[in-house]
Motif scaffolding. Structure first.
Motif, mmCIF file in Angstrom:
data_model
loop_
_atom_site.group_PDB
_atom_site.id
_atom_site.type_symbol
_atom_site.label_atom_id
_atom_site.label_comp_id
_atom_site.label_asym_id
_atom_site.label_seq_id
_atom_site.Cartn_x
_atom_site.Cartn_y
_atom_site.Cartn_z
ATOM 1 N N GLU A 556 34.838 34.854 24.555
ATOM 2 C CA GLU A 556 36.046 34.262 24.301
ATOM 3 C C GLU A 556 35.751 32.870 24.164
ATOM 4 O O GLU A 556 35.647 32.088 25.135
ATOM 5 C CB GLU A 556 37.084 34.482 25.168
ATOM 6 C CG GLU A 556 38.559 34.313 24.898
ATOM 7 C CD GLU A 556 39.706 34.815 25.959
ATOM 8 O OE1 GLU A 556 40.653 34.898 25.497
ATOM 9 O OE2 GLU A 556 39.186 34.892 27.210
ATOM 10 N N VAL A 557 36.063 32.255 22.957
ATOM 11 C CA VAL A 557 35.785 30.750 22.799
ATOM 12 C C VAL A 557 36.869 29.781 22.938
ATOM 13 O O VAL A 557 36.895 28.676 22.778
ATOM 14 C CB VAL A 557 35.226 30.465 21.300
ATOM 15 C CG1 VAL A 557 33.590 31.125 21.535
ATOM 16 C CG2 VAL A 557 35.902 31.036 20.293
ATOM 17 N N ALA A 558 38.166 30.491 22.886
ATOM 18 C CA ALA A 558 39.527 29.971 23.149
ATOM 19 C C ALA A 558 40.471 30.847 23.404
ATOM 20 O O ALA A 558 40.113 32.129 23.196
ATOM 21 C CB ALA A 558 39.951 29.190 21.882
ATOM 22 N N ASN A 575 41.177 36.084 15.930
ATOM 23 C CA ASN A 575 42.158 35.494 16.418
ATOM 24 C C ASN A 575 43.246 36.417 16.837
ATOM 25 O O ASN A 575 44.026 36.805 15.809
ATOM 26 C CB ASN A 575 42.486 34.192 15.629
ATOM 27 C CG ASN A 575 43.614 33.423 15.936
ATOM 28 O OD1 ASN A 575 44.014 33.519 17.284
ATOM 29 N ND2 ASN A 575 44.361 32.604 15.211
ATOM 30 N N ASN A 577 46.051 35.392 18.219
ATOM 31 C CA ASN A 577 47.314 34.608 18.321
ATOM 32 C C ASN A 577 48.231 34.681 17.359
ATOM 33 O O ASN A 577 47.676 34.816 16.268
ATOM 34 C CB ASN A 577 46.796 33.206 18.805
ATOM 35 C CG ASN A 577 46.214 32.969 20.029
ATOM 36 O OD1 ASN A 577 46.665 33.084 21.053
ATOM 37 N ND2 ASN A 577 44.821 32.655 19.750
ATOM 38 N N VAL A 581 44.153 28.936 14.520
ATOM 39 C CA VAL A 581 43.355 28.202 15.561
ATOM 40 C C VAL A 581 42.158 27.529 15.028
ATOM 41 O O VAL A 581 41.491 28.271 14.122
ATOM 42 C CB VAL A 581 42.808 29.207 16.675
ATOM 43 C CG1 VAL A 581 41.972 28.394 17.699
ATOM 44 C CG2 VAL A 581 43.983 29.462 17.506
ATOM 45 N N ILE A 583 38.269 26.480 15.766
ATOM 46 C CA ILE A 583 37.101 26.376 16.441
ATOM 47 C C ILE A 583 35.849 25.641 15.906
ATOM 48 O O ILE A 583 35.284 26.088 14.943
ATOM 49 C CB ILE A 583 36.768 27.660 16.781
ATOM 50 C CG1 ILE A 583 37.938 28.473 17.458
ATOM 51 C CG2 ILE A 583 35.480 27.602 17.819
ATOM 52 C CD1 ILE A 583 38.528 28.117 18.843
#
Length: 597
Positions: A556-558, A575, A577, A581, A583
């Motif tokens: 998980e990078v964010a 993603n 969300n 996003v 990255i």
């Protein structure tokens, strides 16, 4: 401490002079009266590797109901940095005061791992690996992770127990590092071969891996059956839903909509429909059109440029089968008790001994199926979604290792007859033979965190992507017909898509393959269902080259953004969300994914 010093001195005297580090293994024997005996033995590590052995004769002599083995470095406290992982894919951080998780029924691979402030390690169970348990316990804020032998492994072990503990450091001290260590172990000992090697002289396998799996449930009887003990006289009627001629219509619609590649699997084509009379296969179910129309169907589908394979089953058995004989059933340790397999279309089910399954049925009937014209990854149900179990019948006794070898012979025969082998799950006693697992896990990845478990990780893919293909969850079957979460989860976990016409067939509503189904009853339903497959093909054709590449990392990078990294340098970002996003300069749209080469 004296024992540890003596053990280290012995190794030094034998020439083991570098990188020694002593630890202890706690062994807890539980008697049949419930009383426990706990002892500690030295565990000496050399250059980051320690091997612990428990002699078979000692295990037998103890007459224990279970034995739990816990190295002193497999402990942590609530709040510590780190995590634990078991081979089912369940993983968690140290956030609980109390709780317990036992991984046995879904011990898909023979390893587990843990990262604590002291070290990161992977434990590989090299011997007595069939049906051991991994146990994680949190008690008053203290965690421990153990290998457990119980039942037949505690009372009748078939060999010594041998566990190799490998210390992982630097970039290897991660979940991906644990998976890579186990993959190297499997490759180095010749247990598996990469797909890139296996497809060189097998174009059928290459095509199949590059194509989605498309299963068509053609016919079935009521499930669970209202008639547990069936005979030809009281057998419930077969419900024929997709005759062989309609299968050809489905394939033609695939071609019309531009689905360039597909592997069709016919489910329920044999007498009695799906799960109707196993292990009996022939004659071909007459209500679908009989053998003549099946042969014409197979030929027509192949002429359209697709693969087409049979669905078979050599683990389950029903009394209605013409060949019924309790002699070939799997027995418990007492040599007499048969093993229940639920109640399906054929009535009350039983398990077949792997040796008898090969000798009596696979060796005889797979060549007959081949003669019908089937080609692709021959699919044989259930065997890879259950552990390799012993058979206690004195006429054909097997331990777990022997059972695995007999199932492996059947898998190799499927490859010889059809070009490949597929089954329902991904237990890795099939790793050297399996080309595709229909689903790795029955778990719902959205239900976590739950108990000690934080999430489901793609541990099977981290080990075996590039060796065999799989679909990650039952919920990701028909992924483009499911919610967006399921669609993204298949991409994140590197899955080969599985589509299923009439996946829902259980009368009591306890189906398990996603919320939405595919149908072909009317032309409108057919067009809509194939459009779902086409949407999935449009995704998979961008990613299918990654099936031939090792998956090296998953992180998980964010928040809500996961990165799956492959050995060729490519990365897939997913993603979850509802907003886009960025990255490191990579823009991932809301609820979407991106491949970065």
């Amino acid at each position: 401490m004296l024992l540890k010093a003596l053990a280290a001195a012995t190794l030094v005297a034998a020439g083991w002079t570098g990188g020694l580090c002593a630890a202890e293994m706690e062994i807890c024997w539980r008697g049949k009266d419930g009383k426990t005996l706990t002892e500690s033995r030295p565990l000496v590590e050399k250059d980051g590797v320690a091997v612990f052995t428990l002699d078979r004769d000692e295990i037998v002599a103890k007459k224990a109901s279970s034995v739990e083995l816990t190295p002193d470095f497999a402990r942590a406290k609530n709040g510590d940095r780190g995590f634990w992982a078991v081979s089912s894919g369940e993983t968690g951080t140290f956030r609980c005061d109390d709780g317990k998780l036992e991984c046995k029924r879904w011990q898909l691979m023979s390893f587990y791992g843990m990262q604590t402030p002291e070290r990161t390690f992977v434990a590989i169970v090299r011997k007595l690996k069939y049906y051991f348990m991994t146990r994680i316990v949190a008690e008053k804020g203290v965690y421990r992770m153990s290998c457990v032998l119980d039942k037949e492994l505690a009372s009748q072990p078939y060999e010594d127990l041998e566990i190799e503990f490998r210390r992982l450091e630097g970039s290897e001290a991660s979940l991906g590092g644990m998976a890579r260590a186990y993959r190297r172990y499997q490759l180095d000992r010749g247990a598996v071969k990469p797909l890139t090697e296996r497809v060189k002289d097998n174009p059928v396998l290459k095509y199949a891996i590059e194509a989605p799996e498309v299963r068509i449930r053609q016919a079935w009887k009521p499930v669970p059956s209202p008639v547990p003990d069936q005979t030809p006289e009281n057998e419930p009627p077969v419900k024929a839903v997709v005759p062989f001629e309609r299968v050809v219509d489905i394939a033609r619609e695939f071609k019309r909509q531009g689905v360039d590649k597909a592997e069709f699997c016919l489910v329920g084509w044999q007498i009695g429909g799906h799960d109707g009379r196993w292990p009996q296969v022939f004659p071909v179910e007459p209500s679908l059109g009989g053998e003549g129309r099946l042969r014409a169907c197979i030929q027509a589908v192949k002429e359209l440029g697709y693969l087409i394979v049979p669905h078979g089953n050599y683990l389950d058995a029903y009394r209605i089968a013409e060949s019924w004989d309790e002699e070939w059933l799997l027995k418990d340790l007492d040599g007499e008790t048969t093993m229940d397999a639920g109640c399906w279309g054929g009535g009350a089910g039983f398990r077949i001994c792997p040796q008898r399954a090969y000798e009596r049925f696979m060796s005889r009937e797979m060549p007959r199926m081949k003669a019908l014209g089937f080609m692709g990854l021959g699919y044989f149900d259930v065997v890879s979604v259950v552990p390799a179990r012993y058979c206690g019948d004195p006429r054909h006794p097997l331990n777990g290792a022997e059972a695995a070898r007999w199932w492996g012979k059947g898998a190799e025969l499927s490859k010889k007859c059809f070009g490949g082998f597929a089954s329902e799950g991904a237990f890795d006693h099939f790793a050297g033979s399996l080309d595709y697992g229909l689903y790795v896990s029955f778990n719902d990845p959205q239900k976590y965190p739950s108990g000690l478990v934080d999430r489901m990780a793609p541990l099977t893919s981290l080990v075996y992507n590039g060796i065999f293909a799989s679909n990650p969850f039952t919920r990701t079957v028909n992924f483009t017909a499911q919610d967006r979460y399921c669609q993204l989860k298949l991409i994140e976990f590197g899955g080969r898509p599985a589509f299923y016409f009439y996946s829902k067939f259980v009368s009591n509503g306890k189906d398990w393959m996603g919320d939405n189904d595919l149908h072909s009853g009317t032309d409108e339903e057919l067009t809509k269902s194939v459009a779902c497959v086409k949407a999935g093909w449009d995704v998979y054709r961008q990613l299918n080259h990654l099936q031939f590449v090792y998956m090296d990392d998953h992180a998980e990078v964010a928040p809500g953004v996961w990165r799956t990294s492959y050995a060729n340098g490519e990365r897939v970002f997913v993603n979850y969300n509802k907003t886009a996003v960025s990255i490191n300069g990579v823009e991932i749209p809301a609820e979407d994914w991106k491949l970065v080469k």
